[in-house]
Design an enzyme around this catalytic site. Sequence first.
Site, PDB file in Angstrom:
ATOM      1  N   GLY A 147      -0.717   0.491  -5.032  1.00 56.54           N
ATOM      2  CA  GLY A 147      -2.032  -0.046  -4.725  1.00 56.54           C
ATOM      3  C   GLY A 147      -3.060   0.463  -5.699  1.00 56.54           C
ATOM      4  O   GLY A 147      -3.188   1.675  -5.882  1.00 56.54           O
ATOM      5  N   ASN A 188       0.453   0.982   5.841  1.00 61.77           N
ATOM      6  CA  ASN A 188       1.095   0.121   4.850  1.00 61.77           C
ATOM      7  C   ASN A 188       1.802  -0.977   5.620  1.00 61.77           C
ATOM      8  O   ASN A 188       2.661  -0.700   6.458  1.00 61.77           O
ATOM      9  CB  ASN A 188       2.103   0.917   4.015  1.00 61.77           C
ATOM     10  N   GLY A 189       1.459  -2.236   5.347  1.00 64.46           N
ATOM     11  CA  GLY A 189       2.109  -3.338   6.029  1.00 64.46           C
ATOM     12  C   GLY A 189       1.132  -4.406   6.444  1.00 64.46           C
ATOM     13  O   GLY A 189      -0.011  -4.460   5.976  1.00 64.46           O
ATOM     14  N   CYS A 249      12.855  -4.207   3.518  1.00 62.84           N
ATOM     15  CA  CYS A 249      12.374  -5.136   2.489  1.00 62.84           C
ATOM     16  C   CYS A 249      13.172  -4.970   1.195  1.00 62.84           C
ATOM     17  O   CYS A 249      13.137  -3.907   0.563  1.00 62.84           O
ATOM     18  CB  CYS A 249      10.891  -4.895   2.228  1.00 62.84           C
ATOM     19  N   ASP A 306      11.830  -8.953 -13.127  1.00 60.44           N
ATOM     20  CA  ASP A 306      12.144  -8.834 -11.700  1.00 60.44           C
ATOM     21  C   ASP A 306      11.872 -10.106 -10.915  1.00 60.44           C
ATOM     22  O   ASP A 306      12.502 -10.349  -9.888  1.00 60.44           O
ATOM     23  CB  ASP A 306      11.352  -7.683 -11.083  1.00 60.44           C
ATOM     24  N   CYS A 310      15.668  -7.521   4.699  1.00 64.05           N
ATOM     25  CA  CYS A 310      14.879  -8.737   4.879  1.00 64.05           C
ATOM     26  C   CYS A 310      14.759  -9.407   3.525  1.00 64.05           C
ATOM     27  O   CYS A 310      14.308  -8.797   2.554  1.00 64.05           O
ATOM     28  CB  CYS A 310      13.495  -8.418   5.441  1.00 64.05           C
ATOM     29  N   CYS A 346       0.832  -1.187   0.000  1.00 63.65           N
ATOM     30  CA  CYS A 346       0.000   0.000   0.000  1.00 63.65           C
ATOM     31  C   CYS A 346       0.876   1.250   0.000  1.00 63.65           C
ATOM     32  O   CYS A 346       2.084   1.175   0.198  1.00 63.65           O
ATOM     33  CB  CYS A 346      -0.908   0.003   1.226  1.00 63.65           C
ATOM     34  N   TYR A 370      11.473  -4.363  -7.065  1.00 61.96           N
ATOM     35  CA  TYR A 370      10.225  -4.245  -7.820  1.00 61.96           C
ATOM     36  C   TYR A 370       9.277  -3.146  -7.355  1.00 61.96           C
ATOM     37  O   TYR A 370       8.783  -2.363  -8.159  1.00 61.96           O
ATOM     38  CB  TYR A 370       9.494  -5.591  -7.772  1.00 61.96           C
ATOM     39  N   CYS A 375       5.551 -14.300   2.271  1.00 63.87           N
ATOM     40  CA  CYS A 375       5.841 -13.090   3.032  1.00 63.87           C
ATOM     41  C   CYS A 375       4.667 -12.818   3.966  1.00 63.87           C
ATOM     42  O   CYS A 375       3.514 -12.867   3.544  1.00 63.87           O
ATOM     43  CB  CYS A 375       6.056 -11.903   2.104  1.00 63.87           C
TER      44      CYS A 375
END
Length: 494
Positions: free
Chosen positions: A61, A139-140, A276, A386, A471, A33, A282, A422
């Site tokens: 998004g 976002n998350g 991330c 990607d 990560c 997002c 990407y 993920c």
Amino acid sequence: MINSMLSCNSSSACRTCSHTCQNGYETGLREECGVFGIYDLDGNDVSPSIYYGLSALQHRGQESCGIAVSDTEGPKGHVSFYKGLGLVNEVFKESKLSELSGNIGIGHVRYSTTGSTTVENAQPLVLNYLKGSLTLAHNGNLVNAMELRSQMENTGAIFHTSIDSEIIAYGIARKRIHSKTVEDAILETVKEIRGAYALVIMSPRKLIGVRDPFGLKPLCIGKRNNAWVLASESCALSSIGAEFVRDVKPGEIVTFDKTGAMKSEFMPIDVTAAHCIFEYIYFARLDSTLDGISVYDARIRGGASLAKTYPVDADLVVGVPDSGLAAAKGFSEESGIPFGIAFHKNSYIGRTFIKPSQKERESSVKIKLSVLESVVKGKRIVLVDDSIVRGTTITNLITMIKNAGATEVHVRISSPPFLHPCYFGTDVPSNKQLIAHTHSTEEIRKKIGADSLGYMPIDQLQNMVDDLPICKACFDSKYPMEVPNHDISELLEN
């Protein structure tokens, strides 16, 4: 008072049907997002700036969006908001923006991580409670959302959405009743939530940004004249003429109020940052800079690593628009093989991953991209992309290139094979849906019809981002925190 408006336009609803709701992660790799917030201390209306900021974050998004605004000089608790299903320019017409008047506001673009795609799940979330109003964009994804939701429901909480963002908003509102400030309430809430989150929060007189202690989700600070801005990516700052100030640090809470100063404090949580890596591969826009790393430069370095690891005799290097283009350029520069443009992209077709069925997704690939026959005919092509999730899209592209006359198609992927789900808000599906989890590289090569196939070596991912801690759990299962031991799809409809 909350002045609310909801929208569901039919052109968007047709691509967010029950397939997404019932099957969750069946639609493939999608973006996270995007959040945006602005506080103009000169009292200017901010809704047009939020509109342009969200438009710049549209790639993050495409299922729903929303804007909420308030007047810091007006009555406390008065929030006007509008949200709906669809793209920013579909949901927000000029007449709607003119109804959203205020000098402080936040916005959100969304795809579903937890919770289905319905207008009720669109953000920002607006709560009216004892202390006034609380508006939040997230976002998350939380990994302990089910546990927290159950605890809240057992103590009388009534949820109006199926998204984990509401858990965070309720948690802050509850803590705020017994806290001196909203920042204190946030500090108490983050002790209980686990997962990834970049939050933009609006209270009646403050704009607040919060970033999880691992820094999994990006969030940055900008300034334009006498206005402070928060955004998921720096490209959104540029879109409204704001200057980049800095990134919000992992575990940091930043507050902007009528004093015009920025207040900063940190969560009492000591962990190692884990940004991330897929933001750089990407998700993020090419012109963004995240945590001091240029997305463009990171992708160039990724392509160069591929060329060193998997060299090939070929006539032309091409990339899959848009996120594969910079990596293809890096491959070309390192290998000495000329770089070319092999695809024409129809900019008026939405991203393929938001289509509700596999059949529609395959058809939209062909509508969205067409091959330039004169570029590829008679040539040995290196095709850079990607990622490969299920293999459907890359198979179609290889077929299209060969049908256009290419003699060979060698595929190079600027990420390692996806082997693990993920849990932090990126739509990497469960193991059984990942082609690399059930097939060897050679089996995938045969399945997609490539003449050769090379993935980014996992030990070279770090080269893309210098010494930034990352990560990469979707590739090596080394999650930065404890994650649920059940299938990720169980997290969706709580």
